[in-house]
Scaffold this active site. Structure first.
Site, PDB file in Angstrom:
ATOM      1  N   LYS A  15     128.338  57.895  97.215  1.00  0.00           N
ATOM      2  CA  LYS A  15     127.681  58.443  96.011  1.00  0.00           C
ATOM      3  C   LYS A  15     128.690  58.431  94.853  1.00  0.00           C
ATOM      4  O   LYS A  15     129.498  57.518  94.777  1.00  0.00           O
ATOM      5  CB  LYS A  15     127.124  59.838  96.292  1.00  0.00           C
ATOM      6  N   HIS A  99     117.658  54.492  97.432  1.00  0.00           N
ATOM      7  CA  HIS A  99     118.110  55.830  97.832  1.00  0.00           C
ATOM      8  C   HIS A  99     117.293  56.871  97.065  1.00  0.00           C
ATOM      9  O   HIS A  99     116.970  56.665  95.897  1.00  0.00           O
ATOM     10  CB  HIS A  99     119.606  56.005  97.545  1.00  0.00           C
ATOM     11  N   GLU A 101     118.074  59.528  95.701  1.00  0.00           N
ATOM     12  CA  GLU A 101     118.699  60.008  94.461  1.00  0.00           C
ATOM     13  C   GLU A 101     118.448  59.033  93.318  1.00  0.00           C
ATOM     14  O   GLU A 101     118.361  59.432  92.162  1.00  0.00           O
ATOM     15  CB  GLU A 101     120.203  60.242  94.690  1.00  0.00           C
ATOM     16  N   GLU A 170     115.813  58.632 105.553  1.00  0.00           N
ATOM     17  CA  GLU A 170     116.544  59.787 105.038  1.00  0.00           C
ATOM     18  C   GLU A 170     115.567  60.825 104.473  1.00  0.00           C
ATOM     19  O   GLU A 170     115.156  60.727 103.313  1.00  0.00           O
ATOM     20  CB  GLU A 170     117.492  59.355 103.913  1.00  0.00           C
ATOM     21  N   SER A 216     122.620  64.719 106.139  1.00  0.00           N
ATOM     22  CA  SER A 216     123.519  65.689 106.787  1.00  0.00           C
ATOM     23  C   SER A 216     123.951  65.264 108.187  1.00  0.00           C
ATOM     24  O   SER A 216     124.190  66.119 109.044  1.00  0.00           O
ATOM     25  CB  SER A 216     122.899  67.089 106.807  1.00  0.00           C
TER      26      SER A 216
HETATM   27  P1  PGA Z   1     124.506  63.414 103.307  1.00  0.00           P
HETATM   28  O1  PGA Z   1     123.931  62.166 102.469  1.00  0.00           O
HETATM   29  O2  PGA Z   1     125.054  62.849 104.595  1.00  0.00           O
HETATM   30  O3  PGA Z   1     125.576  64.001 102.444  1.00  0.00           O
HETATM   31  O4  PGA Z   1     123.360  64.316 103.554  1.00  0.00           O
HETATM   32  C1  PGA Z   1     123.271  61.102 103.089  1.00  0.00           C
HETATM   33  C2  PGA Z   1     122.771  60.126 102.060  1.00  0.00           C
HETATM   34  O5  PGA Z   1     122.281  60.570 101.011  1.00  0.00           O
HETATM   35  O6  PGA Z   1     122.839  58.905 102.259  1.00  0.00           O
END
Ligand code: PGA
Length: 258
Positions: A15, A99, A101, A170, A216
């Site tokens: 990220k 993704h 995000e 995810e 996570s």
């Molecule tokens: P995270 O992120 O392991 O910090 O939950 C996973 C991702 O967004 O690919």
């Protein structure tokens, strides 16, 4: 996992973390810790400015470097964007597309599809992300939602290219929250994704598709998640920023499989 039919992949998603200098330090620490066995593919998807440092550091290793996004157009007036040929020329092997995000910043299913197609054309492995929100899960529409995201993301991918993709499930409610899906919840959706791929591309291709879980995943819960038959690896955010944690997850991929 099922190493007989498909590749296992442990992929980091940094990220918006780490500078090029921090990347260099991370990679040299990681190199010292990497297990010798070759039981899984390893990728680190890093911020665009960190790609040169990451590629240089990992040249003689089995860690493939990836980007976190790309633009589907080959070139042109797209200020601030990065094309797939720029990524391959810089030494990338992977690129994350879709993704959550980035979807939250306005990326549509059509964009995700165009990016996946452009990545495949350039010879990159697209790590195509999908996942439901908590609201969607609670409304009982997870499967419908994931089916739609996958069908739209894979539209127009040819039979000869389908084995080059990686899909990452995810759940949005599990990303960066510390609230991991249970192995059963994650398996249920990853298995469903394989059914969707089977309907679109046939059973041999579905069996050969690498499907990751992300959200996570860390050094404490990875073993159990990776023990599920349809979870072929992980897309790891927070825990991929610490070499020892990331390596522990790679080691957890070394377990007996079906
Ligand atoms: P995270 O992120 O392991 O910090 O939950 C996973 C991702 O967004 O690919």
């Amino acid at each position: 996992m099922n190493r007989k039919y498909r590749k296992t992949l442990i992929a980091g998603n940094w990220k918006m973390n780490k500078t090029p200098s921090e990347t260099k330090a991370f990679m040299s620490e990681l190199k010292g810790l990497l297990p010798k066995g070759r039981w899984c593919d390893i990728a680190l998807c890093v911020p665009a400015v960190c790609i040169p440092a990451a590629v240089r550091a990992m040249r003689e290793t089995r860690v493939g470097i990836g980007a976190e996004n790309c633009n589907a157009n080959p070139s042109g007036a797209y200020t601030g964007e990065i094309s797939t040929s720029m990524l391959t020329d810089a030494g990338c092997k992977y690129v994350i597309v879709g993704h959550s995000e980035r979807r939250a910043m306005g990326e549509t299913d059509a964009d995700v599809n165009a990016k996946a197609l452009a990545a495949l054309d350039a010879g990159l492995v697209p790590i195509i992300c999908c996942g439901e929100s908590l609201e969607q899960r609670e409304a009982g529409i997870t499967e419908e939602w994931i089916t739609m995201q996958i069908k739209l993301a894979l539209a127009g991918i040819s039979e000869d290219k389908i084995r080059k993709i990686v899909i990452a499930y995810e759940p949005i409610w599990a990303i960066g929250t510390g609230r991991t899906a249970t192995p059963e919840q994650a398996e249920e959706v990853c298995q469903h994704i394989r059914v969707v791929v089977r309907k679109l591309f046939g059973s041999k291709n579905a069996r050969a598709t690498t499907i990751l879980y992300g959200g996570s995943m860390n050094e404490k819960n990875a073993y159990e998640l990776l023990a599920q038959p349809d979870i072929d690896g992980g897309l790891i955010g927070g825990a991929s920023l610490v070499p020892s944690k990331f390596v522990k997850i790679i080691e957890d991929a070394n377990q007996p499989t079906a």
